[in-house]
Design a protein around this motif. Structure first.
Motif, PDB file in Angstrom:
ATOM      1  N   ARG A   1      -4.408   6.369   6.319  1.00 19.16           N
ATOM      2  CA  ARG A   1      -5.875   6.334   6.316  1.00 19.16           C
ATOM      3  C   ARG A   1      -6.387   5.307   7.318  1.00 19.16           C
ATOM      4  O   ARG A   1      -7.535   5.364   7.746  1.00 19.16           O
TER       5      ARG A   1
ATOM      6  N   ILE B   1       0.857  -1.179   0.000  1.00 15.51           N
ATOM      7  CA  ILE B   1       0.000   0.000   0.000  1.00 15.51           C
ATOM      8  C   ILE B   1       0.897   1.234   0.000  1.00 15.51           C
ATOM      9  O   ILE B   1       2.085   1.130   0.300  1.00 15.51           O
TER      10      ILE B   1
ATOM     11  N   THR C   1      -1.787   5.828   2.134  1.00 21.46           N
ATOM     12  CA  THR C   1      -2.867   4.887   2.460  1.00 21.46           C
ATOM     13  C   THR C   1      -2.695   4.343   3.868  1.00 21.46           C
ATOM     14  O   THR C   1      -3.675   4.152   4.599  1.00 21.46           O
TER      15      THR C   1
END
Length: 199
Positions: free
Chosen positions: A57, A50, A54
């Motif tokens: 997040r 990732i 990300t």
């Protein structure tokens, strides 16, 4: 705490839970191989395939990879479905144990490894205590809704704090005793709380 079953979640929540579990799996591997302090967020993100952005997040930082889980939504829904005839503590105990029985052996071993790291690294212990403060407030809200009291009621807050304290002691014991069964430990500890800890 622990990641929990994703069967009751919606598609978006299941995808989020799977991504979080994948990141945690790779983070634990890296922590084992090169140590917690030497492992970077960039390395964890790369291993989980990732992006760096990300990662953030899902987690506020490296320590959250070990602290955060998907247990709260599952606990809430299971607790709210418990029969009204049960005492608040009985309903909470049944809900917690119900979710634990759905964990695979791999998930339980991951939980043990996470707890071992949390208790061995000072900054992780601090982050865990902050997380447990949030858990206390969540439990207070659940208990208040079931009893008709306010969430800041002293009795409600004290019971919520006692349950969280029991959970901390169980997590520590489970991390240190490889032959222990987490569900059995938690059930016995909550039974003792219900009985007033007869010593």
């Amino acid at each position: 705490m622990f990641s929990g079953d994703t069967r009751k979640m919606g598609l978006r929540e299941r995808k989020k839970a799977k991504t979080m579990a994948l990141v945690q799996k790779h983070a634990l591997r890296l922590f084992r191989e090169q140590g917690y302090k030497a492992t970077t967020v960039e390395q964890i993100a790369e291993a989980a395939e990732i992006s760096y952005s990300t990662f953030f997040r899902y987690f506020a930082g490296k320590e959250e990879v070990l602290i955060r889980d998907n247990y709260d939504p599952l606990l809430i829904s299971t607790f709210e479905a418990e029969p009204l005839g049960l005492s608040p503590l009985q309903a909470l105990k049944d809900a917690m144990l119900s979710e634990i029985t759905k964990l695979s052996d791999e998930e339980l071993e991951t939980m043990r490894e996470r707890n071992q790291l949390i208790y061995s690294i000072p900054e992780l212990r601090s982050a865990m205590l902050k997380n447990m403060t949030g858990m206390t407030q969540l439990l207070a809200e659940l208990l208040a809704s079931r009893t008709g009291r306010e969430k800041n009621d002293f009795v409600v807050q004290t019971l919520a704090g006692a349950v969280v304290g029991v959970n901390i002691s169980v997590m520590l014991h489970y991390a240190e005793h490889l032959d222990a069964d987490f569900g059995t430990l938690l059930g016995e500890a909550l039974d003792m709380l219900e009985q007033g800890f007869p010593l």
